[in-house]
Design an enzyme around this catalytic site. Structure first.
Site, PDB file in Angstrom:
ATOM      1  N   HIS A  17       0.831  -1.207   0.000  1.00 24.13           N
ATOM      2  CA  HIS A  17       0.000   0.000   0.000  1.00 24.13           C
ATOM      3  C   HIS A  17       0.869   1.261   0.000  1.00 24.13           C
ATOM      4  O   HIS A  17       0.564   2.236  -0.685  1.00 24.13           O
ATOM      5  CB  HIS A  17      -0.913   0.003   1.230  1.00 24.13           C
ATOM      6  CG  HIS A  17      -1.995  -1.026   1.178  1.00 24.13           C
ATOM      7  ND1 HIS A  17      -3.326  -0.708   1.186  1.00 24.13           N
ATOM      8  CD2 HIS A  17      -1.941  -2.386   1.118  1.00 24.13           C
ATOM      9  CE1 HIS A  17      -4.054  -1.808   1.148  1.00 24.13           C
ATOM     10  NE2 HIS A  17      -3.232  -2.846   1.108  1.00 24.13           N
ATOM     11  N   ASP A 114      -5.671   6.060   1.835  1.00 18.62           N
ATOM     12  CA  ASP A 114      -5.898   4.658   1.511  1.00 18.62           C
ATOM     13  C   ASP A 114      -7.343   4.302   1.833  1.00 18.62           C
ATOM     14  O   ASP A 114      -7.919   4.781   2.805  1.00 18.62           O
ATOM     15  CB  ASP A 114      -4.957   3.768   2.331  1.00 18.62           C
ATOM     16  CG  ASP A 114      -4.929   2.343   1.829  1.00 18.62           C
ATOM     17  OD1 ASP A 114      -5.959   1.641   1.992  1.00 18.62           O
ATOM     18  OD2 ASP A 114      -3.910   1.905   1.291  1.00 18.62           O
ATOM     19  N   GLN A 346      12.094  -5.663  -6.580  1.00 19.75           N
ATOM     20  CA  GLN A 346      11.311  -6.557  -7.427  1.00 19.75           C
ATOM     21  C   GLN A 346      11.114  -6.025  -8.840  1.00 19.75           C
ATOM     22  O   GLN A 346      11.208  -6.782  -9.812  1.00 19.75           O
ATOM     23  CB  GLN A 346       9.952  -6.843  -6.778  1.00 19.75           C
ATOM     24  CG  GLN A 346       9.068  -7.755  -7.618  1.00 19.75           C
ATOM     25  CD  GLN A 346       7.923  -8.330  -6.851  1.00 19.75           C
ATOM     26  OE1 GLN A 346       8.111  -9.220  -6.042  1.00 19.75           O
ATOM     27  NE2 GLN A 346       6.719  -7.830  -7.093  1.00 19.75           N
ATOM     28  N   TRP A 364      -1.835  -7.286  -5.688  1.00 21.64           N
ATOM     29  CA  TRP A 364      -2.147  -6.449  -6.852  1.00 21.64           C
ATOM     30  C   TRP A 364      -0.917  -5.723  -7.379  1.00 21.64           C
ATOM     31  O   TRP A 364      -0.738  -5.609  -8.594  1.00 21.64           O
ATOM     32  CB  TRP A 364      -3.249  -5.455  -6.514  1.00 21.64           C
ATOM     33  CG  TRP A 364      -3.701  -4.685  -7.728  1.00 21.64           C
ATOM     34  CD1 TRP A 364      -3.593  -3.344  -7.946  1.00 21.64           C
ATOM     35  CD2 TRP A 364      -4.315  -5.216  -8.907  1.00 21.64           C
ATOM     36  NE1 TRP A 364      -4.109  -3.002  -9.180  1.00 21.64           N
ATOM     37  CE2 TRP A 364      -4.552  -4.147  -9.795  1.00 21.64           C
ATOM     38  CE3 TRP A 364      -4.682  -6.520  -9.297  1.00 21.64           C
ATOM     39  CZ2 TRP A 364      -5.143  -4.321 -11.049  1.00 21.64           C
ATOM     40  CZ3 TRP A 364      -5.265  -6.689 -10.549  1.00 21.64           C
ATOM     41  CH2 TRP A 364      -5.491  -5.601 -11.408  1.00 21.64           C
ATOM     42  N   ASN A 365      -0.052  -5.212  -6.507  1.00 18.23           N
ATOM     43  CA  ASN A 365       1.158  -4.556  -6.993  1.00 18.23           C
ATOM     44  C   ASN A 365       2.003  -5.519  -7.826  1.00 18.23           C
ATOM     45  O   ASN A 365       2.477  -5.176  -8.908  1.00 18.23           O
ATOM     46  CB  ASN A 365       1.990  -4.007  -5.831  1.00 18.23           C
ATOM     47  CG  ASN A 365       1.452  -2.713  -5.296  1.00 18.23           C
ATOM     48  OD1 ASN A 365       0.694  -2.017  -5.956  1.00 18.23           O
ATOM     49  ND2 ASN A 365       1.833  -2.370  -4.085  1.00 18.23           N
ATOM     50  N   SER A 366       2.198  -6.735  -7.306  1.00 17.91           N
ATOM     51  CA  SER A 366       2.988  -7.727  -8.046  1.00 17.91           C
ATOM     52  C   SER A 366       2.329  -8.075  -9.374  1.00 17.91           C
ATOM     53  O   SER A 366       3.005  -8.231 -10.396  1.00 17.91           O
ATOM     54  CB  SER A 366       3.160  -8.995  -7.197  1.00 17.91           C
ATOM     55  OG  SER A 366       4.004  -8.752  -6.092  1.00 17.91           O
ATOM     56  N   GLU A 369       2.879  -5.138 -11.742  1.00 21.34           N
ATOM     57  CA  GLU A 369       4.281  -5.082 -12.158  1.00 21.34           C
ATOM     58  C   GLU A 369       4.577  -6.159 -13.197  1.00 21.34           C
ATOM     59  O   GLU A 369       5.307  -5.923 -14.166  1.00 21.34           O
ATOM     60  CB  GLU A 369       5.189  -5.236 -10.941  1.00 21.34           C
ATOM     61  CG  GLU A 369       5.186  -4.021 -10.013  1.00 21.34           C
ATOM     62  CD  GLU A 369       5.771  -4.321  -8.642  1.00 21.34           C
ATOM     63  OE1 GLU A 369       6.381  -5.406  -8.479  1.00 21.34           O
ATOM     64  OE2 GLU A 369       5.598  -3.485  -7.732  1.00 21.34           O
TER      65      GLU A 369
END
Length: 463
Positions: A17, A114, A346, A364-366, A369
């Site tokens: 986040h 957030d 990453q 979700w970020n991964s 990406e």
């Protein structure tokens, strides 16, 4: 005094986040905004110890960092009472400090919070400021959380018994959520998998997502082409929505809770293009000792090169991660076929030419990406929205295959082999490259996310 608009950004204090909000803040800063970025005190102390990432921001004109105390139990358990009382008081105090004429900066003109920080709605109202909600979740997951209210009203959740997790109950089709086709109960965020009607995560997420109807605007780290069906449905029922992602293609700035091992990139430099499977379960997931061992054997049996992130705290009940790995995997590492690291940058790893695929927890970020660099995925969802992300990656977007929760070494090895050199793997790679091009189109000048950033600035943040 400078009259530029002053945006306060307050992320939920977990790494995924924070990093997505930080990228958004950097983007707004480059568009001429004064930014105050708010960390909780313990998280910021940890980050200062592990990396010097923040020096560039500290030295940036009109980019300020502030801290406030956030209850550790709240971070872990979504404590509803602490959100609305203790943290509102701390946040109010910080706002008064920033708005004091002696602070040397113009008063705050907008709060970007957030989505799970429910207390910020009341604070924005008190200070007569627009409140903007930032979602580091995808739009499909957002819509799933938004319909917890209906799931509770229809008494589909909580579950009637623990056996409902495995007896087929979760296979119930859910065909009434607008914009979400072909989903079952199991594809919705995992907070529904409780038998306790007073379960804190379930009830808090229901509470937080019903508050979103009060916000001025919603920013989502996604792009229109990826989640268009559900975004259209959301637009009919929610405040204005601005899709601005993938943020990983717009900003490379991120924070880290752990010291990053730069040797990963050097090791990857010595590998052939498209020859390595990257394995990381993010900053929050936990594995049992048995699951860790099964993944280890799966990597051995796959006969492919691998880079595996085993961070501190990955193994349940073992903060030092001194679980004995099979001698065979240690032998493979000694022979150069594998590398185990405690943490890495990453985004740089995923974009390295030697990486062919990503074994991920489906955060979700991964996911974003991976889409941004055109990589297919093997998905092992752990918690929250990750089950929803996994469903769309594997069933709708055609760029992933799911690993069952009860990890099996032969199955892991088989899926890695398929991803790396099988027919299905080839199809996934082709589809992943198509989505990569869509993502780049979105953030390029004239693309949907590019235009949405301009609209967000004009219609909300500078209004």
């Amino acid at each position: 005094m400078d009259c530029k608009p002053h945006v306060m950004c307050i992320p939920f204090p977990v790494q995924g986040h924070i990093n997505s909000m930080l990228k958004l803040a950097k983007l707004l800063h480059s568009n001429g905004f004064i930014i105050t970025f708010v960390y909780d005190e313990s998280t910021y102390s940890t980050m200062l110890e592990t990396s010097g990432d923040h020096s560039s921001l500290h030295g940036s004109h009109d980019f300020y960092i502030q801290t406030m105390e956030v209850d550790k139990e709240m971070k872990r358990h979504f404590s509803l009472a602490s959100y609305d009382n203790k943290h509102l008081i701390a946040f109010r105090s910080l706002m008064l400090k920033l708005n004091d004429p002696s602070s040397g900066v113009p008063p705050v003109t907008c709060i970007i919070s957030d989505i799970v920080f429910a207390f910020t709605y009341e604070a924005a109202a008190e200070f007569h400021l627009p409140h903007v909600t930032f979602s580091s979740l995808g739009a499909f997951s957002f819509m799933g959380f938004l319909h917890f209210k209906q799931l509770l009203e229809q008494e589909l959740v909580p579950l009637k018994s623990e056996s409902d997790v495995s007896n087929g109950y979760l296979d119930m089709p859910i065909d009434w959520i607008p914009g979400m086709k072909n989903i079952n109960l199991r594809d919705l965020p995992t907070m529904i998998r409780t038998t306790n009607p007073n379960d804190i995560p379930l009830n808090f997420m229901n509470y937080a997502f019903q508050k979103v109807f009060q916000t001025s605007a919603i920013i989502i780290n996604t792009f229109d082409e990826l989640e268009g069906d559900v975004l259209e449905a959301m637009a009919e029922m929610l405040p204005p929505i601005y899709t601005v992602g993938p943020l990983s293609l717009i900003s490379d700035h991120c924070s880290s809770f752990w010291k990053e091992d730069m040797n990963c990139l050097e090791w990857l430099d010595g590998k052939q293009p498209n020859s390595v499977i990257y394995v990381s379960f993010g900053s929050f997931a936990e594995l049992t000792k048995d699951q860790l061992i099964e993944f280890a054997w799966g990597l051995v049996y796959s006969e492919h090169d691998f880079l595996w992130i085993i961070r501190q705290g990955l193994v349940k009940g073992n903060q030092e991660n001194d679980v004995a790995l099979p001698q065979e995997i240690l032998r493979e590492i000694m022979n150069g076929r594998g590398l185990i690291s405690s943490w890495c940058r990453q985004e740089k790893v995923l974009s390295h030419p030697s990486i062919a695929g990503f074994l991920t927890h489906s955060g979700w970020n991964s996911t974003m990406e991976s889409i941004g660099v055109g990589l297919p995925m093997l998905c092992w969802p752990y918690y929250g929205d990750q089950t929803t992300n996994c469903h769309y990656v594997c069933k709708e977007w055609g760029i992933g295959m799911e690993i069952e929760h009860d990890v099996n070494r032969e199955k892991v090895a088989s899926l890695i082999k398929e991803l790396m050199s099988g027919k299905k793997g080839k199809e996934m790679k082709e589809k992943a490259l198509e989505w990569k091009e869509c993502a780049f189109r979105a953030v390029r000048e004239g693309g949907s996310s590019f235009l949405n950033v301009a609209k967000l600035v004009k219609e909300v943040l500078r209004k």
